[in-house]
Write a protein that holds these residues in place. Structure first.
Motif, PDB file in Angstrom:
ATOM      1  N   VAL A 361       0.831  -1.205   0.000  1.00 25.47           N
ATOM      2  CA  VAL A 361       0.000   0.000   0.000  1.00 25.47           C
ATOM      3  C   VAL A 361       0.863   1.252   0.000  1.00 25.47           C
ATOM      4  N   CYS A 362       1.682   1.421   1.018  1.00 21.65           N
ATOM      5  CA  CYS A 362       2.416   2.684   1.179  1.00 21.65           C
ATOM      6  C   CYS A 362       3.885   2.595   0.795  1.00 21.65           C
ATOM      7  N   GLY A 363       4.406   1.382   0.599  1.00 24.13           N
ATOM      8  CA  GLY A 363       5.798   1.225   0.204  1.00 24.13           C
ATOM      9  C   GLY A 363       6.803   1.303   1.334  1.00 24.13           C
ATOM     10  N   ALA A 410     -11.151  -0.361   6.845  1.00 21.13           N
ATOM     11  CA  ALA A 410     -10.990   1.088   6.702  1.00 21.13           C
ATOM     12  C   ALA A 410     -10.507   1.452   5.308  1.00 21.13           C
ATOM     13  N   ILE A 411      -9.831   0.527   4.633  1.00 18.77           N
ATOM     14  CA  ILE A 411      -9.382   0.746   3.262  1.00 18.77           C
ATOM     15  C   ILE A 411      -9.773  -0.467   2.427  1.00 18.77           C
ATOM     16  N   TYR A 412      -9.869  -0.251   1.118  1.00 18.47           N
ATOM     17  CA  TYR A 412     -10.148  -1.360   0.207  1.00 18.47           C
ATOM     18  C   TYR A 412      -9.407  -1.113  -1.104  1.00 18.47           C
ATOM     19  N   ASP A 416      -9.253  -1.152 -10.324  1.00 19.28           N
ATOM     20  CA  ASP A 416      -8.111  -0.579 -11.045  1.00 19.28           C
ATOM     21  C   ASP A 416      -6.858  -0.520 -10.179  1.00 19.28           C
ATOM     22  N   TRP A 417      -6.869  -1.258  -9.051  1.00 16.03           N
ATOM     23  CA  TRP A 417      -5.736  -1.400  -8.146  1.00 16.03           C
ATOM     24  C   TRP A 417      -5.459  -0.140  -7.320  1.00 16.03           C
ATOM     25  N   THR A 418      -6.376   0.797  -7.295  1.00 19.60           N
ATOM     26  CA  THR A 418      -6.211   1.934  -6.396  1.00 19.60           C
ATOM     27  C   THR A 418      -6.648   1.532  -4.994  1.00 19.60           C
ATOM     28  N   VAL A 419      -5.934   2.067  -4.007  1.00 25.15           N
ATOM     29  CA  VAL A 419      -6.277   1.812  -2.598  1.00 25.15           C
ATOM     30  C   VAL A 419      -7.089   3.011  -2.120  1.00 25.15           C
ATOM     31  N   ARG A 420      -8.316   2.754  -1.693  1.00 24.20           N
ATOM     32  CA  ARG A 420      -9.236   3.831  -1.356  1.00 24.20           C
ATOM     33  C   ARG A 420      -9.610   3.798   0.127  1.00 24.20           C
ATOM     34  N   ARG A 421      -9.869   4.973   0.661  1.00 24.18           N
ATOM     35  CA  ARG A 421     -10.336   5.140   2.026  1.00 24.18           C
ATOM     36  C   ARG A 421     -11.830   4.844   2.050  1.00 24.18           C
ATOM     37  N   ASN A 422     -12.264   3.881   2.872  1.00 25.78           N
ATOM     38  CA  ASN A 422     -13.656   3.442   2.840  1.00 25.78           C
ATOM     39  C   ASN A 422     -14.624   4.534   3.289  1.00 25.78           C
ATOM     40  N   SER A 423     -14.211   5.365   4.212  1.00 23.37           N
ATOM     41  CA  SER A 423     -15.115   6.394   4.736  1.00 23.37           C
ATOM     42  C   SER A 423     -15.451   7.451   3.698  1.00 23.37           C
ATOM     43  N   THR A 424     -14.547   7.689   2.743  1.00 21.69           N
ATOM     44  CA  THR A 424     -14.760   8.758   1.763  1.00 21.69           C
ATOM     45  C   THR A 424     -14.686   8.289   0.319  1.00 21.69           C
ATOM     46  N   GLY A 425     -14.079   7.136   0.067  1.00 21.09           N
ATOM     47  CA  GLY A 425     -13.857   6.688  -1.298  1.00 21.09           C
ATOM     48  C   GLY A 425     -12.662   7.338  -1.957  1.00 21.09           C
TER      49      GLY A 425
END
Length: 454
Positions: A361-363, A410-412, A416-425
Motif C-alpha cells: 500500500v504505502c511502500g 478502513a481501506i479497500y 483498477d488497483w487503487t487503494v481507497r479510504r472506505n469512509s470517503t472513497g
C-alpha cells in the motif's frame, strides 16, 4: 485444454520456462493455449498479444458463442514447446505465444451481448482478452452460476422466479424505512441481517410469527433507534415491499396486522426462494452484510449485532478471532481444544521476500535492529465465515498499520488497483504489484463487499 499436458513429458523442450511452469502447476499438469505469430507488423492480433497481462481473462469463441473462459497465470514464448505440443500449420508456424491458464471453465453463452457489453465490434474478428480490472463485469455477463443480470430497469424486483443478483442489491440499497427524528428506522435492515444469519447457519428461511417475534424483537430493542418502539410486526409484514420477502398464511388486512392477528393466522415469513438462493452464496452474503451495515447501521455496535444474528466475523476481513470472541475479554475464558486453519508458513515467507518487506500500500518498510518487518495479510480470511484459500493469490504484504486498516475495513482495493479510504472513497495509494504476484480479483471483490462497496 480439457486434459492439459504432463510437464514431465515435455522436459526436453521446457528450457528456461520449466521452473516457472512447474511453480504455476505444482500437480504437474499444465493447461496451455497459444497463438501463432501475426502476419502483419501492426494488426488487431499484434495489439492483443502485446497487451496480454497476467490476470486477464481469455474468451474462447466458436459458432457465435463463447464456449470456455480462463484466466492467464503466466506468459511465455517458447517455440520448441509449442511445436512439441501442437505441431506446425501449413505455413510451418507454431503457436509459440503461450499462455498458462487457470480457472478454466466450459460455458455456453451467446457472444453478441457479451461483445457489446465489452464494447468489442460484432462479429468477432480477432483475439479477445478481458483486462483484469474489467473481470468483475465480464464474469457477471458469462458466469453460468450467477442469476441473470439482465432484464428489468425498475427500482425494485418483481416477485416471481426472475429475481437476479443486481435486483437483490438494488432492493437492499433502497429499503423503504420510516424516519424517526431525521434518522431512518433500523427495523428492516436488522431483520434482514437476522434472516441472512439463518441462511448462513443453514436454518429454514421461513419461520412462524412466534419464532420471529421471540428472535427479532430483542434485536430491535437492543439495536434499534432509542426513540423507536419495538414493533417486530412492522418488518414481518412490510418487508414485502422490498420484493425479497414473503408472508404466508394471512390475507391482506387494511393495515399492518396486529400481533394477535398474526398469532391467530399462524402467519409465517422470511426471504423469498430466489433471494435466499442468491444469499446462500458466500460472496453475495458478504456483500449484502457489508451494504446493510454501511448504509443503514453506521452507528450500531456491529460486532455485537452480527454476533447476535450468527454473522460473527463479517466486521473484519480475517473473520472471527481465534477464540471465537470479540477481543474485549468481557467474559471469563477457559482453555479448550479446538481446530484452527492450517496456514502455510512458506507462503508467508514467500510474500515477504517477494516484496522485500515493503508494504504494497504505502511502500514503507518497518526497520528492526537486524532486519525489516512486514505482515502477510489474507485478502479473504481463511477462518470462518469467509473460508478463503491459503494461497499466494489471496495474500498481500503490508505494514502493520495498513494490515489493521485493511483487516478492519478502513481501506479497500478497487478494480483498477487503487487503494481507497472506505469512509470517503478517496484514493490513498496505488497498490504495488510484483510481476510474479497474481492477485485474485474475486478475493478483492469479496473484501470490497465486506466494506459495503459493490
Amino acid at each position: 485444454m480439457r486434459e492439459g499436458i504432463r510437464l514431465s513429458d515435455y522436459e526436453h523442450v521446457l528450457g528456461a520456462d520449466g521452473e516457472a511452469l512447474r511453480e504455476l502447476f505444482p500437480a504437474g499438469v499444465a493447461r496451455l493455449w497459444g497463438s501463432t505469430p501475426p502476419v502483419r507488423e501492426k494488426s488487431e492480433k499484434v495489439t492483443a498479444l502485446e497487451e496480454r497481462r497476467v490476470g486477464d481473462e481469455v474468451l474462447f469463441y466458436a459458432g457465435k458463442k463463447f464456449v470456455a473462459k480462463a484466466r492467464i497465470l503466466g506468459l511465455f514464448r517458447n517455440r520448441p514447446l509449442a511445436k512439441a505440443v501442437w505441431g506446425v500449420d501449413d505455413d510451418q508456424k507454431t503457436w509459440e505465444h503461450i499462455m498458462a491458464l487457470g480457472d478454466v471453465a466450459e460455458i455456453e453463452v451467446p457472444a453478441e451481448p457479451v461483445l457489446r457489453g465489452l464494447r468489442i465490434p460484432v462479429p468477432l474478428r480477432s483475439l479477445t482478452l478481458v483486462p483484469a480490472e474489467g473481470r468483475r463485469s465480464f464474469l457477471d455477463m458469462v458466469d453460468p452460476s450467477e442469476p441473470s443480470q439482465t432484464g428489468r430497469n425498475d427500482s425494485r424486483p418483481e416477485r416471481g422466479p426472475t429475481l437476479g443478483r443486481d435486483d437483490l442489491f438494488r432492493s437492499l440499497s433502497s429499503l423503504k424505512t420510516h424516519i424517526k427524528g431525521q434518522r431512518p428506522s433500523r427495523h428492516k435492515p436488522i431483520t434482514l441481517l437476522w434472516a441472512i444469519g439463518r441462511l448462513a447457519a443453514e436454518q429454514d428461511r421461513i419461520v412462524g410469527w412466534e419464532t420471529f417475534r421471540n428472535e427479532v424483537g430483542p434485536l430491535l430493542k437492543d439495536f434499534g433507534l432509542p426513540e423507536s418502539r419495538v414493533t417486530p410486526e412492522y418488518p414481518f409484514w412490510h418487508l414485502r415491499s422490498s420484493g425479497l420477502w414473503s408472508v404466508e398464511g394471512i390475507e391482506q388486512p387494511p393495515s399492518t396486522p396486529t400481533p394477535s392477528q398474526l398469532t391467530v393466522a399462524r402467519a409465517r415469513a422470511g426471504l423469498t426462494k430466489d433471494a435466499a438462493k442468491i444469499l446462500r452464496r458466500s460472496l453475495a452474503r458478504a456483500e449484502a452484510v457489508g451494504l446493510l451495515c454501511s448504509k443503514y447501521l453506521g452507528d450500531v455496535d456491529r460486532d455485537e449485532l452480527l454476533e447476535r444474528v450468527g454473522l460473527a466475523g463479517y466486521t473484519r476481513a480475517s473473520g472471527e478471532l481465534p477464540d471465537g470472541g470479540r477481543g474485549g475479554g468481557r467474559v471469563p475464558r477457559r482453555s479448550v481444544t479446538s481446530s484452527q486453519p492450517d496456514r502455510d508458513p512458506r507462503l508467508v515467507e514467500r510474500i515477504k521476500v517477494m516484496y522485500e518487506h515493503e508494504c504494497q500500500v504505502c511502500g514503507s518498510r518497518v526497520e528492526t535492529r537486524y532486519s525489516h518487518y512486514s505482515e502477510a495479510a489474507h485478502i479473504r480470511g481463511v477462518g470462518k465465515p469467509h473460508h478463503g484459500p491459503d494461497e499466494l493469490s489471496n495474500l498481500l504484504c503490508l505494514c502493520p498499520n495498513h494490515h489493521v486498516e485493511f483487516d478492519r475495513l478502513a481501506i479497500y482495493i478497487d478494480e483498477d488497483w487503487t487503494v481507497r479510504r472506505n469512509s470517503t472513497g478517496a484514493v490513498d495509494y496505488q497498490l504495488k504489484r510484483h510481476v510474479d504476484h497474481v492477485i485474485e480479483q474475486e478475493h478483492l471483490r469479496y473484501h470490497r463487499g465486506l466494506c459495503g462497496r459493490l
